[in-house]
Design a protein around this motif. Sequence first.
Motif, PDB file in Angstrom:
ATOM      1  N   HIS D 191       0.845  -1.195   0.000  1.00 44.05           N
ATOM      2  CA  HIS D 191       0.000   0.000   0.000  1.00 44.05           C
ATOM      3  C   HIS D 191       0.877   1.240   0.000  1.00 44.05           C
ATOM      4  O   HIS D 191       1.843   1.334   0.742  1.00 44.05           O
ATOM      5  CB  HIS D 191      -0.975   0.026   1.177  1.00 44.05           C
ATOM      6  CG  HIS D 191      -2.177   0.859   0.869  1.00 44.05           C
ATOM      7  ND1 HIS D 191      -2.129   2.221   0.755  1.00 44.05           N
ATOM      8  CD2 HIS D 191      -3.457   0.503   0.584  1.00 44.05           C
ATOM      9  CE1 HIS D 191      -3.327   2.681   0.441  1.00 44.05           C
ATOM     10  NE2 HIS D 191      -4.151   1.668   0.317  1.00 44.05           N
ATOM     11  N   ALA D 192       0.475   2.204  -0.834  1.00 47.35           N
ATOM     12  CA  ALA D 192       1.312   3.389  -1.046  1.00 47.35           C
ATOM     13  C   ALA D 192       1.140   4.449   0.032  1.00 47.35           C
ATOM     14  O   ALA D 192       1.984   5.328   0.178  1.00 47.35           O
ATOM     15  CB  ALA D 192       1.004   3.984  -2.414  1.00 47.35           C
ATOM     16  N   ALA D 193       0.044   4.382   0.800  1.00 46.83           N
ATOM     17  CA  ALA D 193      -0.199   5.437   1.787  1.00 46.83           C
ATOM     18  C   ALA D 193       0.899   5.446   2.841  1.00 46.83           C
ATOM     19  O   ALA D 193       1.364   4.387   3.255  1.00 46.83           O
ATOM     20  CB  ALA D 193      -1.559   5.225   2.457  1.00 46.83           C
ATOM     21  N   LYS D 194       1.278   6.629   3.285  1.00 43.42           N
ATOM     22  CA  LYS D 194       2.298   6.717   4.333  1.00 43.42           C
ATOM     23  C   LYS D 194       1.779   6.073   5.606  1.00 43.42           C
ATOM     24  O   LYS D 194       2.512   5.446   6.345  1.00 43.42           O
ATOM     25  CB  LYS D 194       2.679   8.176   4.584  1.00 43.42           C
ATOM     26  CG  LYS D 194       3.458   8.740   3.407  1.00 43.42           C
ATOM     27  CD  LYS D 194       4.415   9.838   3.836  1.00 43.42           C
ATOM     28  CE  LYS D 194       5.076  10.445   2.616  1.00 43.42           C
ATOM     29  NZ  LYS D 194       4.052  11.074   1.710  1.00 43.42           N
ATOM     30  N   ASP D 198      -4.526   7.290   6.834  1.00 46.08           N
ATOM     31  CA  ASP D 198      -4.736   8.490   6.007  1.00 46.08           C
ATOM     32  C   ASP D 198      -5.911   8.287   5.047  1.00 46.08           C
ATOM     33  O   ASP D 198      -6.545   9.255   4.617  1.00 46.08           O
ATOM     34  CB  ASP D 198      -3.495   8.779   5.143  1.00 46.08           C
ATOM     35  CG  ASP D 198      -2.320   9.293   5.970  1.00 46.08           C
ATOM     36  OD1 ASP D 198      -2.521   9.582   7.165  1.00 46.08           O
ATOM     37  OD2 ASP D 198      -1.209   9.391   5.407  1.00 46.08           O
ATOM     38  N   ILE D 199      -6.152   7.050   4.698  1.00 47.33           N
ATOM     39  CA  ILE D 199      -7.153   6.765   3.661  1.00 47.33           C
ATOM     40  C   ILE D 199      -8.581   7.034   4.152  1.00 47.33           C
ATOM     41  O   ILE D 199      -9.282   7.852   3.560  1.00 47.33           O
ATOM     42  CB  ILE D 199      -6.982   5.327   3.138  1.00 47.33           C
ATOM     43  CG1 ILE D 199      -5.591   5.149   2.502  1.00 47.33           C
ATOM     44  CG2 ILE D 199      -8.095   4.959   2.175  1.00 47.33           C
ATOM     45  CD1 ILE D 199      -5.397   5.835   1.170  1.00 47.33           C
TER      46      ILE D 199
END
Lengths: 328, 328, 338, 338
Positions: D191-194, D198-199
């Motif tokens: 998953h690209a989210a830091k 955040d999503i």
Amino acid sequence: MPERVISFAQAIAEAVEGIMEEDPRLQLIGARFTGHTKSARVMDPIMERYADRISWPPISEIAYCGIAIGAAITGVRSVVEMSTATFSYEAIPQIVNEAAIVHANSDGRVCAPVVFHVLYGIRGAGAAQHSGSPQGWYWSAPGLQVAMPATPADMKGLLRYAALRSSGPTVLLDHQRLMEGFGPVPEGPFEIPFGQASVEREGDDATIVAASIQVQRALEAADVLYRDHGIAVEVVNLRTLQPLDHATIARSVKKTGRVVVTDESPEDAGVASVLAGIVASEMFDSLRAPVKRVGVLPVPVPYAKTMEDFVTPRVERIVAAAREVVGR
Amino acid sequence: MPERVISFAQAIAEAVEGIMEEDPRLQLIGARFTGHTKSARVMDPIMERYADRISWPPISEIAYCGIAIGAAITGVRSVVEMSTATFSYEAIPQIVNEAAIVHANSDGRVCAPVVFHVLYGIRGAGAAQHSGSPQGWYWSAPGLQVAMPATPADMKGLLRYAALRSSGPTVLLDHQRLMEGFGPVPEGPFEIPFGQASVEREGDDATIVAASIQVQRALEAADVLYRDHGIAVEVVNLRTLQPLDHATIARSVKKTGRVVVTDESPEDAGVASVLAGIVASEMFDSLRAPVKRVGVLPVPVPYAKTMEDFVTPRVERIVAAAREVVGR
Amino acid sequence: MTSNERAATLLRGMLRIRRLEEKLIHLAEDKTLIRAHYHLYVGQEAAGTGACSALRRDDLVFTTHRNHGHVIAKGGDPFRVIAEIIGRRDGYLGGRGGTFHVAAPEIGIPHTSAIVGGSLPIAAGTAWAAKLGRSDRVTVVFFGDGVMEEGVFYETLNIAQLWRLPILFYMENNSVTPEERPGRGSPTSSHAAKALSDIPRAFGIDTTILDGTRVDRVARAVGGLVARLRAGEGPLFVESRTTRWPGNYGSFPRLPGGDTEIGWAWDQAAPVEEVREWHAKSDPILLWARECERAGTLSRDAIVTIDREVREEIEKAAAAALASPPPDPRAVLENAYA
Amino acid sequence: MTSNERAATLLRGMLRIRRLEEKLIHLAEDKTLIRAHYHLYVGQEAAGTGACSALRRDDLVFTTHRNHGHVIAKGGDPFRVIAEIIGRRDGYLGGRGGTFHVAAPEIGIPHTSAIVGGSLPIAAGTAWAAKLGRSDRVTVVFFGDGVMEEGVFYETLNIAQLWRLPILFYMENNSVTPEERPGRGSPTSSHAAKALSDIPRAFGIDTTILDGTRVDRVARAVGGLVARLRAGEGPLFVESRTTRWPGNYGSFPRLPGGDTEIGWAWDQAAPVEEVREWHAKSDPILLWARECERAGTLSRDAIVTIDREVREEIEKAAAAALASPPPDPRAVLENAYA
Ligand SMILES: Cc1ncc(C[n+]2csc(CCOP(=O)(O)OP(=O)(O)O)c2C)c(N)n1
Ligand SMILES: Cc1ncc(C[n+]2csc(CCOP(=O)(O)OP(=O)(O)O)c2C)c(N)n1
Ligand SMILES: [Mg+2]
Ligand SMILES: [Mg+2]
């Protein structure tokens, strides 16, 4: 020279190795072709050797199938290993609405040669969501080729043809229960062009038309039929549903006049019914008995072994169907 | 008393109004049942009257179909209007992997009575992605019911049965080109239970088995066949593919011995082939000629009118097939 | 290119789309020419034209059901575009695809999906292939705000960012009021995010908000983004905002004020009321014509001349398309399977 | 409930899951009992137990392929759970569903999907039905971090927020190191989210991060969230972090250190090396036992007694399940179509 005999899973590994070697641009998206089987480890050396050409995508079937399509359009072929066939349902919009139409819709100017590899069917304790058999769906999505190898040699030759030679998208369906089956496989590279059925066993009394695991079950049934009932059946291994080798089926039906069609998809509206329909409309004049269908009993596949066995198109059900069409 | 005659689109409106009135908890997800047709406005009054029970979801087919399933499980029925059938491919994981199995998988304890309404087939200039015919897929997904009304009365009675009485999930496929067709429809509420085919026209020379728009085309073909060739065909309107009324088909085939099966799905591996297979295996002894199939030529549906007409299972193709099975 | 040439090129590019699509509305009166609903790019011309002006011929573009403008902007031949839309043999796809699918493989638009979100992963795939082949070709995928309601959008965004693909996600938010065009964005009835741009940012993707009615700004901004993509800084995301043209509601476009008159650029009161405000505040062509005149890069005369030339070009293209024969139906059997 | 009773209830609840699943690993040595791969909840017991302790019997719960623990936590009968997993007639689903699908309609778990993301929209649907019916029943859907890779997750989140549904999205991030459990979150390979949280925040959904190895904190936090849901403040989101148990890698669970010994709570050096650190830092049961003893809410004796009782309960349940007959195959034909 004695024929070399290897397992279906080994044939997959050999096929994958061969295509990776021949086309240095070819990519794998996923690589666990042999599923949750005893043969799972057979892919390990390849996964190591070609690690830089294997992508492990997130659990995003629709996206990674589309990515393979886009890459294919611009000249990079890939084989997409999707694991269980039911997971491919997530990607149907890309497989059916996009990959299948790219060529026709561009008036023949653009090609999308991708191989979508799935493990279909009743694997044992897969229950309703891990025992799906969508071969009939993909067959009835115009533009898609559908391959279903029955033997280790089929596997090696069909995958190679699909991955390196075909210009179109292919759904290649494997069956986990074939993985540990053995058969003769030539050492070097070879291809089995699509649309060429093979007669696995000759016989005069009845024809059994099948693909994939049902070919193996048909061959077992043929032994029983001959030994116990003196019935000699001919077994036609379709290898691909699309394109379908009508001529080989017709030749056999002409000889025997009696037909059992069998596939591990729902019996009422699945591949067995479709094949029966083709026989009834194209080979009617050869027919001397009702076409018998042997498929998965049309219910969501159950988990418990008693129930699962009951719905499976087992050898005994093929034997019974063949006896019925032959009438003894 | 003269029969009241209304259009198919009006019958949809009447059916929807009737079910909304009878079950005050029933919800609509989407409500443009009549598509991009001349009859699009027929739903306007209902959309106004029942605005508080109509949800307009985002373009999120897999999610809103799943939401309808969840609601159904806890007792709130809904009819989901998905527009073009190809959009339902986005939701196949929910429709096939979930809705279809809820009942069986719970050993019969839980029900998911949802109606998924789609507009399938060759609507005119829909091209490859707006002309899809997935009826065969849904039929071969065990646990799903599949309804395909041919007449305004079918529509009213089948939708009412599916939405209010059935305990299972139903895919109801409508055809845009039926919308402006007229037929007699009783005023009050009535239901057509699933699995009851109707013989729309009697005849001794051949049986045409069809559903939805192919029934109308078969009736037109029947006129031509009688007028121009003295051939009297019987037209069986299936109404539902699942459950399928085998008995009514068998009765007709027994009488005529000659069969044309037709459906607006791909001819090679679609519904026409499946029906032909059923006839060949269950009604073989009545058959006096090959079963003829008339379907969509198995290519991605093209846009230009010349091409689109060519691939459509038109009246002329049904006429030709019937003449072939009858032999004159 | 001088700034005058540049001004003329951008104006001509946008007008080519506008005049072609106005022509389509006229053609559609004959129901045998356009037999079903179709989607126009009127009001969004600056986005496609500006963005594609920053691309090379071998860069890849993907579009949607609303594709006519993108194909023209990438260099498509109006004759072949119109021929495709009316289903004729000289169409880019030989009449097989029609309005939903106009594509032009020879200029970098290989396949057009009319499924909401259908093009996104395919576009990521061409970007992936470019990256694998160490090519500096970039992929631009145009899509509507509605795509952000489909799951495939998120899956594609995630992989594109994880794999650092050279792709520009060019989202055209085409229902924004003129007042909101420069703002941060506001919740819509179909998306829960306070601003749509919060979403790609949550995936860590650098995101730019553009006024999609300003062709020059779009061209410059996308030029910069494309340079970053070529340098390996992908993926990138744009939200491009336009305001819906009143003729573009419902399934069948109308021409409520007749064909656009280029003179409305200076005579803002001239259009009928229904479209008056739209042409004054949100028509990217008239905005650009006005700006060029004010800036002195194009005179009124030059503007009027360009418009006349484009109208002639489109009339000719339409005439040629109408003269193109319908395709031979049997051809469909040849190309079904590759 | 006194705090002692509460301590005992939570401990008993978690142990019931642990002992049942350890038993499954033993049963699985006989390949006719568990014929394929299966997924265990070992290490995540605090999440399910804590969250479900805040629910009423008529609240709805949805789970995944990793469902055994959630069914037990919601009040499932170990006998019927084991019977289902070994495919016997007394299983909750009569042996039709098996390990992938364990559900228990009578206690609010109507349908279990083993498809990644499969349950999410269905759960939103039961929440929608509750809202339509003006009921204050809530729905809790448990799912893994992997679900955030599937598009259906985003579509469901969006609709749940647009429609303000009374649903708790309880995401179990089960591959977090002990050190990272309290942190903000870090990017993963898939998953690209830091930070995954955040999503949901980008969708405007209020999101809580929990250490999913701390049963008491989970129970209290979810109690508060459920109260908010009943008050109409849904949807809400939880990221619950746990650390993967070493026996839980690959497709077939192992017992690298044998059955958990409750005494390891005080003798942290006792387990074999492979699992020693895990039991010390990440085993929710031993953490809770230690905490209760320290706080004085449960004595060592009380803890040992509870464990013995649970082990006896599970042994009895397993024996009864093994005695249950296989289902009659013909029954499958009856229930295929409703
Ligand atoms: C999967 C799918 N669902 C629904 C549709 C029908 N559809 C076509 S265009 C459209 C709206 C798209 O909105 P947006 O992406 O904002 O594009 P715009 O039309 O505004 O340019 C819808 C719902 C479709 N084509 N595909
Ligand atoms: C649509 C789909 N794709 C793939 C799978 C195979 N699969 C089963 S579990 C799993 C991993 C799920 O990870 P996560 O959601 O984090 O759950 P965990 O196993 O960690 O509890 C995958 C890929 C599946 N069941 N469904
Ligand atoms: Mg839009
Ligand atoms: Mg996980």
